[in-house]
Design a protein around this motif. Structure first.
Motif, mmCIF file in Angstrom:
data_model
loop_
_atom_site.group_PDB
_atom_site.id
_atom_site.type_symbol
_atom_site.label_atom_id
_atom_site.label_comp_id
_atom_site.label_asym_id
_atom_site.label_seq_id
_atom_site.Cartn_x
_atom_site.Cartn_y
_atom_site.Cartn_z
ATOM 1 N N ALA A 244 42.267 36.645 35.225
ATOM 2 C CA ALA A 244 41.616 37.852 34.737
ATOM 3 C C ALA A 244 42.519 39.069 34.940
ATOM 4 C CB ALA A 244 40.287 38.062 35.464
ATOM 5 N N ALA A 245 43.308 39.044 36.018
ATOM 6 C CA ALA A 245 44.238 40.142 36.268
ATOM 7 C C ALA A 245 45.513 39.992 35.449
ATOM 8 C CB ALA A 245 44.587 40.205 37.754
ATOM 9 N N ALA A 246 45.966 38.742 35.268
ATOM 10 C CA ALA A 246 47.216 38.496 34.539
ATOM 11 C C ALA A 246 47.048 38.703 33.038
ATOM 12 C CB ALA A 246 47.717 37.082 34.818
ATOM 13 N N SER A 247 45.883 38.359 32.507
ATOM 14 C CA SER A 247 45.631 38.489 31.066
ATOM 15 C C SER A 247 44.273 39.141 30.839
ATOM 16 C CB SER A 247 45.663 37.109 30.399
ATOM 17 O OG SER A 247 46.897 36.464 30.619
ATOM 18 N N VAL A 257 54.621 37.901 29.575
ATOM 19 C CA VAL A 257 54.106 38.880 30.527
ATOM 20 C C VAL A 257 53.207 38.199 31.553
ATOM 21 C CG1 VAL A 257 52.652 40.927 30.803
ATOM 22 C CG2 VAL A 257 54.290 40.791 28.909
ATOM 23 N N THR A 258 52.377 37.280 31.094
ATOM 24 C CA THR A 258 51.495 36.536 32.003
ATOM 25 C C THR A 258 52.303 35.736 33.007
ATOM 26 O OG1 THR A 258 49.756 36.382 30.324
ATOM 27 C CG2 THR A 258 49.670 34.808 32.145
ATOM 28 N N GLN A 259 53.324 35.035 32.520
ATOM 29 C CA GLN A 259 54.156 34.229 33.411
ATOM 30 C C GLN A 259 54.875 35.098 34.437
ATOM 31 O OE1 GLN A 259 54.373 30.740 33.444
ATOM 32 N NE2 GLN A 259 55.388 31.211 35.391
ATOM 33 N N ARG A 260 55.354 36.254 34.001
ATOM 34 C CA ARG A 260 56.040 37.157 34.919
ATOM 35 C C ARG A 260 55.084 37.669 35.986
ATOM 36 N NH1 ARG A 260 59.191 41.500 31.722
ATOM 37 N NH2 ARG A 260 59.937 39.529 30.822
ATOM 38 N N PHE A 261 53.845 37.960 35.589
ATOM 39 C CA PHE A 261 52.829 38.402 36.542
ATOM 40 C C PHE A 261 52.580 37.313 37.586
ATOM 41 C CE2 PHE A 261 48.539 38.821 38.135
ATOM 42 C CZ PHE A 261 48.377 40.191 38.321
ATOM 43 N N LEU A 262 52.454 36.067 37.127
ATOM 44 C CA LEU A 262 52.209 34.947 38.046
ATOM 45 C C LEU A 262 53.383 34.760 39.003
ATOM 46 C CD1 LEU A 262 50.620 32.355 35.579
ATOM 47 C CD2 LEU A 262 49.445 33.640 37.370
ATOM 48 N N GLU A 340 45.604 42.627 47.211
ATOM 49 C CA GLU A 340 45.722 43.818 46.373
ATOM 50 C C GLU A 340 47.096 43.784 45.710
ATOM 51 O OE1 GLU A 340 43.319 45.867 45.782
ATOM 52 O OE2 GLU A 340 41.960 44.908 47.223
ATOM 53 N N PHE A 341 47.119 43.619 44.386
ATOM 54 C CA PHE A 341 48.384 43.443 43.685
ATOM 55 C C PHE A 341 48.347 44.174 42.355
ATOM 56 C CE2 PHE A 341 51.254 40.884 40.905
ATOM 57 C CZ PHE A 341 52.428 41.052 41.625
ATOM 58 N N ARG A 342 49.218 45.148 42.211
ATOM 59 C CA ARG A 342 49.345 45.929 40.974
ATOM 60 C C ARG A 342 48.002 46.488 40.492
ATOM 61 N NH1 ARG A 342 53.733 42.405 37.398
ATOM 62 N NH2 ARG A 342 55.437 42.545 38.914
#
Length: 509
Positions: A244-247, A257-262, A340-342
């Protein structure tokens, strides 16, 4: 007689992907004052092409770059030598970080990535930056001796070349060279053992007996932190809070972008010490029980905050009923944590403790996007099998002493606890388990080493700094003339040249 002040001694630890350094030896040996990535950057001119290097394009992130990629992002590989480049052409440390952050077209190279020195100009640029930029030494008035630790197995001509660089290019007052695995074992106060150095892509295994590396028994296995990050990033795709946070549903989904977030989230999780490695036989499965059965159900029900707050209670009240106590035990077993992340509050469960599973079972990586610099043919040995294989290459009479010094090192051990115990339990089947079959030389147990508590500066830092600590210990002894000659002085170098390092260095014994 050569005499050096403790405050002038320089310690440098050069690993495959990191360089640590410091100046000065006190009674309480200090931790490294600087740490930089062992990489250099070269600005690409139009039409340039360097095989095996990496060019970071504008808009791409420079975080987590290592000699190969751990995701769909482009990779940074050990470069081929660039004959036309000079030392001053390379960007190092903060200079390189700022250029990458600004989106400049940079060729990134890792000269120590394969355990030796692939490009001497790049290596000189790194060491020069450490000595004269970060440690603020002056070349023309350099009164500092240097103790340098390098990966084991350097060629003799490489040792001579390093010695030549430090005397002729850096004007050091004295120079000593030490194998990193020996430094790591010295930090644990032992002379025999097996050092397991978990790197970003490669884990090095070095058996040592009575103060000498058993060269024919050294080995490496191509698994490391990168593989663990790829594996956990894939597991987190099944966590609704993470995705939910990544996408976010209100934004268009971009796979990159999702992969980079993960990837970045996974690094944040293990660096913050939120991962614990279970021993062999332990599981990280979430128990099913009446009520909340898994993390997804917790999130859907909107109860994650209540679950976590209840789980943080350290003791049950004396008046709690049996049902309340059972419920509290269930909540505690979920082992939830909020990160807590970004700008997002992300709930993670026990899946985070599976981070290190690829080290012990590389087959889990099948089908995942793990890119390797050199494609590995055949079966990748799990860490426990690779360590057992190395120890089996030693003499039978030496093994019982080697098994009494299992020392796990690497950046991972600074943040993730329990790796030593987890490897120890998985190595148990490789030693004798039937007492009535024991002989005088048969290993009966395995002992895990750690950095002793009396090194106050390292007490809370983990074992990942063992190489720097061991190098400091050796420097304190070697540069004291009363303990014999274990370094090259300027007089020695003037008389014998670079060859002196082969006669007067611990790394060459």
């Amino acid at each position: 007689m050569v005499s050096f002040r403790d405050s002038s001694v320089v310690i440098i630890e050069s690993g495959r992907t990191l360089i640590r350094a410091g100046v000065g030896l006190q009674d309480l040996l200090k931790a490294p004052s600087i740490e930089i990535q062992a990489r250099v950057g070269l600005r690409r001119n139009p039409g340039d092409s360097v095989n095996g290097s990496f060019s970071l394009k504008p808009g791409e992130s420079s975080d987590n770059l290592r000699p190969s990629a751990s995701s769909s992002r482009a990779s940074s590989l050990p470069s081929q030598p660039s004959p036309s480049a000079k030392v001053h052409d390379y960007l190092v440390g903060s200079q390189l970080d700022e250029a990458l952050e600004a989106g400049h077209d940079i060729i990134v190279s890792w000269p120590f990535a394969d355990g030796d020195v692939r490009d001497w100009t790049q290596a000189e640029a790194l060491w020069k930056y450490v000595l004269f930029h970060t440690l603020q030494l002056k070349r023309t008035q350099n009164e500092s001796p240097v103790m340098l630790s390098m990966p084991a197995g350097l060629f003799r001509d490489s040792s001579e070349r390093i010695c030549q660089i430090f005397f002729e290019r850096f004007n050091v007052a004295g120079f000593g060279l030490l194998d990193r695995p020996m430094a790591q074992l010295y930090a644990a106060g032992q002379l025999s053992g097996v050092v397991v150095d978990i790197g970003h892509e490669i884990t090095d295994i070095t058996p040592i007996y009575d103060g000498f590396i058993i060269q024919n028994a050294r080995s490496s296995t191509p698994v490391g932190i990168r593989d663990c990050q790829v594996y956990l990033a894939n597991l987190l795709r099944f966590n609704q809070s993470v995705m939910a946070a990544a996408s976010p549903p209100d934004k268009l989904s971009d796979p990159e972008v999702t992969q980079r977030f993960l990837d970045d989230l996974v690094k944040h999780v293990w660096v913050e010490g939120l991962v614990r490695v279970p021993s062999d036989g332990q599981t990280v499965d979430i128990p099913e029980d009446e009520g909340v059965t898994d993390i997804a159900a917790v999130l859907v029900a909107g109860k994650e905050k209540a679950v976590i707050e209840t789980g943080m209670k350290k003791k049950l009240t004396a008046k709690a009923s049996a049902a309340e106590q059972a419920r509290a035990r269930e909540i505690e077993a979920l082992d939830l944590v909020t990160v807590e992340f970004r700008g997002h509050s992300i709930t993670l469960g026990k899946e985070r403790h599976r981070f290190c599973e690829p080290l012990f079972d590389p087959m889990l990586l099948n089908g995942l996007p793990v890119e390797r610099v050199d494609p590995y043919e055949g079966r990748i040995l799990p860490l426990q099998e690779a360590v057992a294989f190395s120890v089996r290459q030693t003499d039978v009479a030496q093994r019982q002493y080697i098994w009494q010094g299992l020392f796990i090192n690497g950046d991972l051990t600074n943040h993730v606890k329990g790796i030593g115990a987890a490897l120890q339990s998985r190595l148990a089947p490789f030693i004798l388990s039937t007492p009535d079959q024991a002989t005088d030389v048969q290993p009966r147990s395995i002992r895990v080493l750690t950095v002793p508590e009396y090194f106050a500066e390292y007490r809370e830092k983990g074992d990942g700094f063992a190489a720097f600590l061991g190098t400091s210990i050796v420097a304190k002894i070697a540069f004291n003339e009363s303990h014999g000659k274990n370094f090259v002085s300027k007089t020695d170098y003037n008389e014998k040249g670079p060859h002196a390092i082969l006669e007067m260095s611990l790394a060459s014994l």
